[in-house]
Motif scaffolding. Structure first.
Motif, PDB file in Angstrom:
ATOM      1  N   TYR A  66       0.833  -1.157  -0.030  1.00 55.93           N
ATOM      2  CA  TYR A  66      -0.392   0.201  -0.306  1.00 55.93           C
ATOM      3  C   TYR A  66       1.083   1.150   0.276  1.00 55.93           C
ATOM      4  N   ILE A 107     -10.871  -1.491   4.041  1.00 53.67           N
ATOM      5  CA  ILE A 107     -10.078  -1.415   3.460  1.00 53.67           C
ATOM      6  C   ILE A 107     -10.640  -1.083   2.082  1.00 53.67           C
ATOM      7  N   THR A 108     -11.033  -0.214   0.984  1.00 51.37           N
ATOM      8  CA  THR A 108     -11.453  -0.687   0.070  1.00 51.37           C
ATOM      9  C   THR A 108     -10.850  -0.701  -0.813  1.00 51.37           C
ATOM     10  N   GLU A 109     -10.711  -1.338  -1.561  1.00 50.65           N
ATOM     11  CA  GLU A 109      -9.507  -1.822  -2.584  1.00 50.65           C
ATOM     12  C   GLU A 109     -10.316  -1.458  -4.151  1.00 50.65           C
ATOM     13  N   LYS A 110      -9.669  -0.739  -5.784  1.00 53.92           N
ATOM     14  CA  LYS A 110     -10.701  -0.744  -6.532  1.00 53.92           C
ATOM     15  C   LYS A 110      -9.609  -1.290  -7.314  1.00 53.92           C
ATOM     16  N   VAL A 151      -2.527   0.296  -4.187  1.00 56.81           N
ATOM     17  CA  VAL A 151      -2.466  -1.094  -3.807  1.00 56.81           C
ATOM     18  C   VAL A 151      -1.696  -2.689  -4.533  1.00 56.81           C
ATOM     19  N   TYR A 179      -6.609   2.280  -3.802  1.00 56.64           N
ATOM     20  CA  TYR A 179      -7.303   2.010  -1.639  1.00 56.64           C
ATOM     21  C   TYR A 179      -7.800   3.246  -1.182  1.00 56.64           C
ATOM     22  N   THR A 191     -14.326  -3.730  -7.056  1.00 57.39           N
ATOM     23  CA  THR A 191     -14.292  -3.051  -5.960  1.00 57.39           C
ATOM     24  C   THR A 191     -14.725  -4.249  -4.861  1.00 57.39           C
TER      25      THR A 191
END
Length: 154
Positions: free
Chosen positions: A70, A101-104, A75, A94, A118
């Motif tokens: 990160y 944690i929001t990962e796109k 990320v 992110y 997402t």
């Protein structure tokens, strides 16, 4: 008199120059201090992996090789494949807020591609260790992948 005027002119230019350097340095230091440190930023290594179905543990793996990085809102992660598994990776942006944690992901393994890339991942963070729990259902079974990571760049 002429030399005195020239002397004061040079001194005033020097003072303005030094003053502008001081102001620039002060503002730069102040902005670094005001920047909120992101506790997720860094390099993380998977230490434990658990796969459960309806609360029963199906797999415990402490030898799986997986890393996440990160950095500055981005990320990237990878998993070293075994002879029996496909290659897994992901890259994107992110955000981290309220223990989530929001990962796109914008780039990922073919097996992960879908209409929704997402991932909203609740985590438990303690200093240099965090645990993430990915929950999903299939055929009326509740599955969880529980991953425990340790920060390796401290």
């Amino acid at each position: 008199m002429k030399y005195l005027h020239l002397f004061f002119k040079r001194i005033s230019v020097l003072i303005l120059f030094l003053l502008s350097i001081f102001i620039f340095t002060f503002e730069s230091c102040e902005s670094k201090q005001n920047k909120k440190l992101d506790p997720m930023e860094g390099v993380w290594e998977l230490t434990h992996f658990y796969h459960t179905a309806n609360g029963d543990t199906l797999i415990i793996d402490t030898k799986k090789t997986q890393h996440k990085i990160y950095l500055d809102g981005f990320v990237i992660w990878n998993v070293s494949p075994t002879s029996k598994t496909d290659e897994w990776h992901g890259f994107g942006t992110y955000s981290f807020s309220n223990d989530t944690i929001t990962e796109k992901l914008t780039s990922m393994s073919n097996s992960m591609k879908s209409d929704n890339n997402t991932y909203i991942i609740p985590i438990e963070l303690k200093k240099n260790i965090y645990k993430q729990i990915n929950t999903y259902t299939a055929n009326d079974t509740l599955y969880q992948n529980i991953e425990v990571y340790k920060k390796i760049n401290q």
